[in-house]
Structure formats: structure tokens, C-alpha cells
Write a protein that holds these residues in place. Structure first.
Motif, PDB file in Angstrom:
ATOM      1  N   VAL A 118       0.869  -1.173   0.000  1.00  0.00           N
ATOM      2  CA  VAL A 118       0.000   0.000   0.000  1.00  0.00           C
ATOM      3  C   VAL A 118       0.911   1.230   0.000  1.00  0.00           C
ATOM      4  O   VAL A 118       1.659   1.452   0.946  1.00  0.00           O
ATOM      5  CB  VAL A 118      -0.923   0.008   1.233  1.00  0.00           C
TER       6      VAL A 118
ATOM      7  N   SER B  80       0.662   5.165  -0.686  1.00  0.00           N
ATOM      8  CA  SER B  80      -0.139   6.358  -0.961  1.00  0.00           C
ATOM      9  C   SER B  80       0.611   7.388  -1.796  1.00  0.00           C
ATOM     10  O   SER B  80      -0.002   8.244  -2.415  1.00  0.00           O
ATOM     11  CB  SER B  80      -0.630   6.979   0.344  1.00  0.00           C
TER      12      SER B  80
ATOM     13  N   ASP C 117       1.652   7.198  -7.788  1.00  0.00           N
ATOM     14  CA  ASP C 117       0.556   7.736  -8.596  1.00  0.00           C
ATOM     15  C   ASP C 117      -0.215   6.660  -9.334  1.00  0.00           C
ATOM     16  O   ASP C 117      -1.362   6.866  -9.708  1.00  0.00           O
ATOM     17  CB  ASP C 117       1.058   8.807  -9.571  1.00  0.00           C
TER      18      ASP C 117
ATOM     19  N   THR D  42      -0.694   2.077  -9.860  1.00  0.00           N
ATOM     20  CA  THR D  42      -0.349   0.730  -9.445  1.00  0.00           C
ATOM     21  C   THR D  42       0.674   0.172 -10.437  1.00  0.00           C
ATOM     22  O   THR D  42       0.460   0.211 -11.647  1.00  0.00           O
ATOM     23  CB  THR D  42      -1.607  -0.147  -9.371  1.00  0.00           C
TER      24      THR D  42
ATOM     25  N   GLY E 213      -1.021   1.861  -5.954  1.00  0.00           N
ATOM     26  CA  GLY E 213      -0.983   3.317  -5.988  1.00  0.00           C
ATOM     27  C   GLY E 213      -2.354   3.954  -6.093  1.00  0.00           C
ATOM     28  O   GLY E 213      -3.389   3.291  -5.994  1.00  0.00           O
ATOM     29  N   ASN E 214      -2.330   5.272  -6.322  1.00  0.00           N
ATOM     30  CA  ASN E 214      -3.575   6.050  -6.369  1.00  0.00           C
ATOM     31  C   ASN E 214      -4.501   5.587  -7.477  1.00  0.00           C
ATOM     32  O   ASN E 214      -5.679   5.359  -7.246  1.00  0.00           O
ATOM     33  CB  ASN E 214      -3.260   7.536  -6.481  1.00  0.00           C
TER      34      ASN E 214
ATOM     35  N   PHE F 287      -6.213   3.126  -4.664  1.00  0.00           N
ATOM     36  CA  PHE F 287      -6.826   4.133  -3.801  1.00  0.00           C
ATOM     37  C   PHE F 287      -8.079   4.731  -4.428  1.00  0.00           C
ATOM     38  O   PHE F 287      -8.943   5.220  -3.701  1.00  0.00           O
ATOM     39  CB  PHE F 287      -5.823   5.244  -3.458  1.00  0.00           C
ATOM     40  N   ASP F 288      -8.182   4.700  -5.755  1.00  0.00           N
ATOM     41  CA  ASP F 288      -9.398   5.209  -6.399  1.00  0.00           C
ATOM     42  C   ASP F 288     -10.535   4.196  -6.381  1.00  0.00           C
ATOM     43  O   ASP F 288     -11.632   4.476  -6.845  1.00  0.00           O
ATOM     44  CB  ASP F 288      -9.106   5.666  -7.837  1.00  0.00           C
TER      45      ASP F 288
ATOM     46  N   VAL G  41      -9.405   3.696   2.149  1.00  0.00           N
ATOM     47  CA  VAL G  41      -8.210   3.076   2.714  1.00  0.00           C
ATOM     48  C   VAL G  41      -7.772   3.871   3.937  1.00  0.00           C
ATOM     49  O   VAL G  41      -7.620   5.092   3.868  1.00  0.00           O
ATOM     50  CB  VAL G  41      -7.056   3.051   1.684  1.00  0.00           C
TER      51      VAL G  41
ATOM     52  N   ILE H  26      -4.685   3.741   6.766  1.00  0.00           N
ATOM     53  CA  ILE H  26      -3.405   3.130   7.130  1.00  0.00           C
ATOM     54  C   ILE H  26      -3.000   3.652   8.498  1.00  0.00           C
ATOM     55  O   ILE H  26      -3.001   4.857   8.722  1.00  0.00           O
ATOM     56  CB  ILE H  26      -2.314   3.501   6.106  1.00  0.00           C
TER      57      ILE H  26
END
Length: 186
Positions: A58, A60, A63, A65, A139-140, A144-145, A149, A151
Motif C-alpha cells: 500500500v 499512498s 501515482d 499501481t 498506488g492512487n 486508492f481510487d 483506505v 493506514i
């Protein structure tokens, strides 16, 4: 107020968040100490082909994956037929990735559970310089989109849940406050 037969009922979240404890990294720290990282069990899917469970870090600050280009071959993906390419800061330097849209799976935190959450996203395949073939940098774009999430380095855990269906996915940005310039006395 109860919903009538003509009022659609909004779907609720899928259930409680999935809670993942940090996992021990194979690398040791600066002085030989154990290193715990937010690593989640993920796999990549392309049609009928899929990877085994991989370690999803993970990240953050990432930018996009990113995964090893060697996984493309395992998934039957031709990286000569890519959807774009770009440079990304990763692994202590700049890496070049070729983009493909595939399915990703986040597996349940308990290895005994068989459930997973699956989504489709564009990810970057990095060739020749990735630190591990089994590492997925989440990534974002591509992770994350897709989820809410949380952490916690203090609690050594990551909580994952599906986004709130009631939340506006793209709220209007708030206007910048206006500040007056300070006047300097002479």
C-alpha cells in the motif's frame, strides 16, 4: 421515513472493513531489525489467466499501481500492444512503465476465507528493473481510487472498505480563501 415502492433503496456498503495487519518484509532494516509493512494479498487477472497471490504494498505516494513486466508474460499480455507508457518515481529512482487494463483482486485478510474484491483498472508494467517479481505497488490509480483506505503505522494495520455509495465521488473543490498581503511598515 420508510421507502415507498417507487423509491429506489440505496445500496449500503458491503459490510465491515477488511482489516489487514502489517506483514513482515523479507528485507531486514538498517540494523538487522524486522521491518513491518502494509502488504496486502492481491492477484492479477487477464481473462482466464491469473497470478498466484502476490504482496501488494500500500503506497499512498505512488501515482499508479505498478508491477513487474515479467508478470505480463505469465498473464498472456503482450507489452508491445500497450495503452500508453510513462515514467514513475519508484524503487529509489525513475522507472518506465507500459500500461494495460486488467482485473485486480484483493483477497480477504484471513487466508482461510475465500472471498475477494475484484475491479478493473489500468496498471503499469515495469520492465528490467523491478525489485521483486511478486511485488505489486498499490498506488492512487488502480487501488486508492477503488476503496476507502485507512493506514495506521501506530496500529500496524490497514483497513479497506468499498467506497460509501452515498458520497459524491467528485465533490466540487472549495474556493481558495482570499488573504490580504501584509503591509510592511517603513
Amino acid at each position: 421515513m420508510s421507502p415507498s415502492s417507487t423509491t429506489p433503496v440505496l445500496t449500503e456498503r458491503e459490510g465491515p472493513p477488511w482489516l489487514y495487519p502489517y506483514r513482515q518484509d523479507a528485507q531486514l532494516g538498517w540494523h538487522g531489525e524486522l521491518v513491518l509493512r502494509p502488504l496486502l494479498p492481491v492477484s492479477l487477472v487477464n481473462g482466464a489467466m491469473r497470478t498466484p497471490r502476490l504482496a501488494g504494498l500500500v503506497a499512498s505516494g505512488a501515482d499508479l499501481t505498478l508491477v513487474s513486466g515479467l508478470l505480463a508474460e505469465q498473464l498472456g499480455i503482450d507489452l508491445e500492444d500497450y495503452e500508453g507508457e510513462g515514467d514513475h518515481l519508484a524503487a529509489g529512482g525513475v522507472v518506465r512503465a507500459r500500461y494495460k487494463t486488467i482485473d485486480l483482486r484483493l483477497h480477504a485478510p484471513d487466508a482461510a476465507e475465500t472471498g475477494c474484491r475484484e475491479w478493473r483498472s489500468k496498471i503499469g508494467f515495469v520492465e528490467n528493473c523491478w525489485p521483486s517479481n511478486g511485488l505489486v505497488v498499490l498506488g492512487n490509480v488502480g487501488f486508492f481510487d477503488q476503496f476507502e483506505v485507512a493506514i495506521s503505522a501506530f496500529a500496524h494495520s490497514v483497513a479497506i472498505e468499498s467506497p460509501d455509495p452515498h458520497r459524491d465521488a467528485s465533490p466540487e473543490p472549495e474556493p481558495e480563501p482570499e488573504y490580504s498581503s501584509p503591509v510592511l511598515a517603513t
